[in-house]
Design a protein around this motif. Structure first.
Motif, short mmCIF file in Angstrom:
data_model
loop_
_atom_site.label_atom_id
_atom_site.label_comp_id
_atom_site.label_asym_id
_atom_site.label_seq_id
_atom_site.Cartn_x
_atom_site.Cartn_y
_atom_site.Cartn_z
N SER A 1 0.84 -1.24 0.21
CA SER A 1 0.16 0.02 -0.11
C SER A 1 0.91 1.37 0.05
N ILE A 2 2.13 1.28 0.16
CA ILE A 2 3.03 2.34 0.42
C ILE A 2 4.07 2.01 -0.81
N TYR A 3 4.59 2.92 -1.59
CA TYR A 3 5.38 3.11 -2.43
C TYR A 3 6.80 3.84 -1.66
N VAL A 4 7.87 2.77 -1.28
CA VAL A 4 8.93 3.53 -0.51
C VAL A 4 9.98 3.55 -1.46
N ILE A 5 10.47 4.59 -1.47
CA ILE A 5 11.86 5.16 -2.13
C ILE A 5 13.00 5.35 -1.29
N ASP A 6 13.97 4.59 -1.31
CA ASP A 6 15.40 4.59 -0.64
C ASP A 6 16.25 5.49 -1.41
N VAL A 7 16.61 6.73 -0.84
CA VAL A 7 17.34 7.77 -1.50
C VAL A 7 18.90 7.70 -0.91
N ARG A 8 19.44 6.81 -0.38
CA ARG A 8 20.78 6.58 -0.19
C ARG A 8 21.53 6.12 -1.38
N ASP A 9 22.83 6.08 -1.40
CA ASP A 9 23.51 5.82 -2.56
C ASP A 9 23.43 4.26 -2.71
N PRO A 10 23.67 3.99 -4.31
CA PRO A 10 23.50 2.43 -4.51
C PRO A 10 24.31 1.50 -3.68
N GLY A 11 25.54 1.72 -3.20
CA GLY A 11 26.36 0.86 -2.48
C GLY A 11 25.52 0.68 -0.90
N GLU A 12 24.99 1.69 -0.49
CA GLU A 12 24.38 1.37 0.82
C GLU A 12 23.04 0.64 0.54
N TYR A 13 22.29 0.94 -0.46
CA TYR A 13 21.15 0.34 -0.70
C TYR A 13 21.52 -1.28 -1.00
N LYS A 14 22.39 -1.56 -1.74
CA LYS A 14 22.92 -3.01 -1.85
C LYS A 14 23.24 -3.76 -0.77
N ALA A 15 23.68 -3.10 0.13
CA ALA A 15 24.28 -3.62 1.42
C ALA A 15 22.89 -4.19 2.17
N GLY A 16 21.92 -3.51 2.00
CA GLY A 16 20.68 -3.70 3.10
C GLY A 16 19.68 -2.77 2.72
N ALA A 17 18.46 -3.06 2.46
CA ALA A 17 17.46 -2.15 1.98
C ALA A 17 15.91 -2.83 2.47
N ILE A 18 15.06 -2.07 2.59
CA ILE A 18 13.46 -2.37 2.80
C ILE A 18 13.22 -3.30 1.71
N LYS A 19 12.65 -4.37 1.74
CA LYS A 19 12.14 -5.27 0.82
C LYS A 19 11.02 -4.65 0.02
N GLY A 20 11.18 -4.62 -1.12
CA GLY A 20 10.27 -3.97 -2.29
C GLY A 20 10.37 -2.34 -2.48
N SER A 21 11.46 -1.87 -1.72
CA SER A 21 11.72 -0.23 -1.95
C SER A 21 12.61 -0.20 -3.15
N LYS A 22 12.67 0.96 -3.77
CA LYS A 22 13.20 1.34 -5.05
C LYS A 22 14.38 2.23 -4.70
N ASN A 23 15.26 2.34 -5.39
CA ASN A 23 16.48 3.20 -4.81
C ASN A 23 16.70 4.24 -5.93
N ILE A 24 16.54 5.34 -5.53
CA ILE A 24 16.81 6.83 -6.46
C ILE A 24 17.62 7.61 -5.30
N PRO A 25 18.95 7.59 -5.74
CA PRO A 25 19.63 8.48 -4.68
C PRO A 25 19.26 9.87 -4.66
N VAL A 26 19.30 10.74 -3.75
CA VAL A 26 18.86 11.85 -3.64
C VAL A 26 19.43 13.05 -4.76
N ASP A 27 20.40 12.72 -5.18
CA ASP A 27 21.11 13.69 -5.95
C ASP A 27 20.73 13.28 -7.48
N LYS A 28 20.10 12.26 -7.46
CA LYS A 28 19.36 11.91 -8.94
C LYS A 28 17.80 11.84 -9.00
N LEU A 29 17.44 12.45 -7.76
CA LEU A 29 15.84 12.35 -7.82
C LEU A 29 15.25 13.40 -8.58
#
Length: 394
Positions: A305-333
């Motif tokens: 029911s929620i669209y979760v966007i992880d704005v950390r860097d790709p390396g941080e996201y790859k090491a661990g992230a919320i299941k189902g979240s999408k990675n868009i670094p804040v400097d690319k947003l």
């Protein structure tokens, strides 16, 4: 009982020695490149007290973090705005430069340090324990604006600037012209604007440019939120590019108008039904934040029911992230804002609430029509299996 051979025993001893000398990677070890030169709180305290000469920079977002408390004398230089604000760095590249942010899990100070190093600065340090430790040891510090806030804005200013006295005749009908408010409509214009001003947010300029007068020689005056606001200048350049020849900018903007002539006009209150439609998640204490307990419960029971966007860097996201979240670094947003969904709430997350808060304000500024947007204001521990824990912000 069997005994190991001397060779096998020697091998085991060697492997044990290696294991003891290499520390295990902690579960919450940050997955970003750390700057090698770090300093502690007493070192920074000596800078604050004037015993050590140098420049102290806060790499956290300005509005979300810096304004609410920073180390005394620290200059705001958000890592995500580094290239735009690089003029705040000292001219002497041998000078001591120290960056800090939100603690050991915060990558911003390290990213800023590497950027400064690439520019040729040779005496760079990172206070990696950052503001949380400073607050614990020495108190909140300073609440308020950047000590170099009066520095020249890091954007291209429009060359034709007018004062409030030149806008007043247009407002009073004594001079023919159009006054345009370049700020976001819902967040700024509706809460108060110069009487008679047309709302044409710069972020919506290309879609709404048809509201400009047909006469390309007509007087057009753009304004926004003061000397640090780039929106009016950007809009003026866009109008000029369209062929308008009598374009001006009231650079001091609405804050100056309020000071000289009063609060102006607020838009009519929205109908109750419309108010209720804005935002479907339980809000937190800070503007734009989602209630932490509500967020955790929703992600556990109904994550779709929620669209979760992880704005950390790709390396941080790859090491661990919320299941189902999408990675868009804040400097690319900013370049992908038009791709954000509007069929369900959007929640931004990061490690400390700094970058996610910046993402929230970016959306509110650039896409004001999006009302179901939030961020998690807290410290999140991301696990490799997709699980996570949230602690209140420090």
């Amino acid at each position: 009982m069997r005994f190991l051979s001397k060779g096998a025993l020697a091998l085991m001893v060697m492997l044990l020695a290696v294991a003891l000398t290499v520390p295990a990677l902690a579960a919450d070890e940050p997955a970003f490149k750390r700057y090698p030169q770090t300093v502690d709180a007493p070192f920074v305290k000596a800078m604050v007290d004037g015993k050590t000469k140098g420049y102290l920079y806060d790499a956290r977002p300005y509005q979300k973090k810096y304004l609410k408390g920073h180390i005394p004398g620290a200059i705001s230089l958000p890592a995500t705005q580094f290239d735009k604000d690089v003029g705040k760095l000292p001219k002497d590249k041998a000078a001591l430069v120290v960056f800090y942010c939100g603690g050991l899990k915060c990558a911003l100070s390290h990213k800023a340090a590497f950027k400064a190093q690439a520019l040729g600065y040779t005496n760079i340090k990172v206070y990696d324990e950052g503001y949380p430790q400073w607050k614990k040891l020495y108190g909140v510090g300073v609440v308020g604006p950047d000590p170099v806030a009066k520095a020249a804005p890091a954007f291209k200013a429009f060359p034709v600037i007018v004062e409030a006295a030149a806008v007043k005749p247009v407002v009073d009908g004594k001079e023919v012209g159009l006054v345009i408010d370049a700020r976001p409509k819902a967040k700024k214009y509706d809460k108060g604007h110069i009487p008679g001003a047309l709302s044409l947010p710069t972020s919506q300029f290309d879609k709404m440019k048809g509201l400009l007068p047909a006469n390309k020689k007509a007087l057009i005056i753009f304004y926004c939120d003061g000397l640090k606001c780039a929106l009016s200048h950007k809009a003026a350049y866009k109008a000029q590019a369209m062929g308008y020849t009598n374009v001006k900018v009231f650079a001091k903007g609405y804050p100056e108008w309020k000071k000289v002539y009063g609060a102006g006009v607020a838009a009519a209150a929205a109908p109750q039904a419309a108010k209720q439609a804005q935002g479907s998640l339980k809000p937190g204490k800070e503007e734009g934040s989602v209630d932490i307990a509500f967020f955790q419960e929703t992600m556990a029971k109904n994550p779709g029911s929620i669209y979760v966007i992880d704005v950390r860097d790709p390396g941080e996201y790859k090491a661990g992230a919320i299941k189902g979240s999408k990675n868009i670094p804040v400097d690319k947003l900013e370049k992908t804002l038009d791709q954000l969904p509007q069929d369900k709430p959007v929640v931004f997350v990061c490690g400390t609430g700094a970058r996610s808060g910046e993402a929230y304000y970016m959306v509110k500024d650039k896409r004001p029509a999006m009302t179901d947007v939030y961020y998690v204001d807290g410290e999140i521990t991301f696990n490799a299996d997709g699980t996570f824990k949230v602690a209140p912000p420090k």
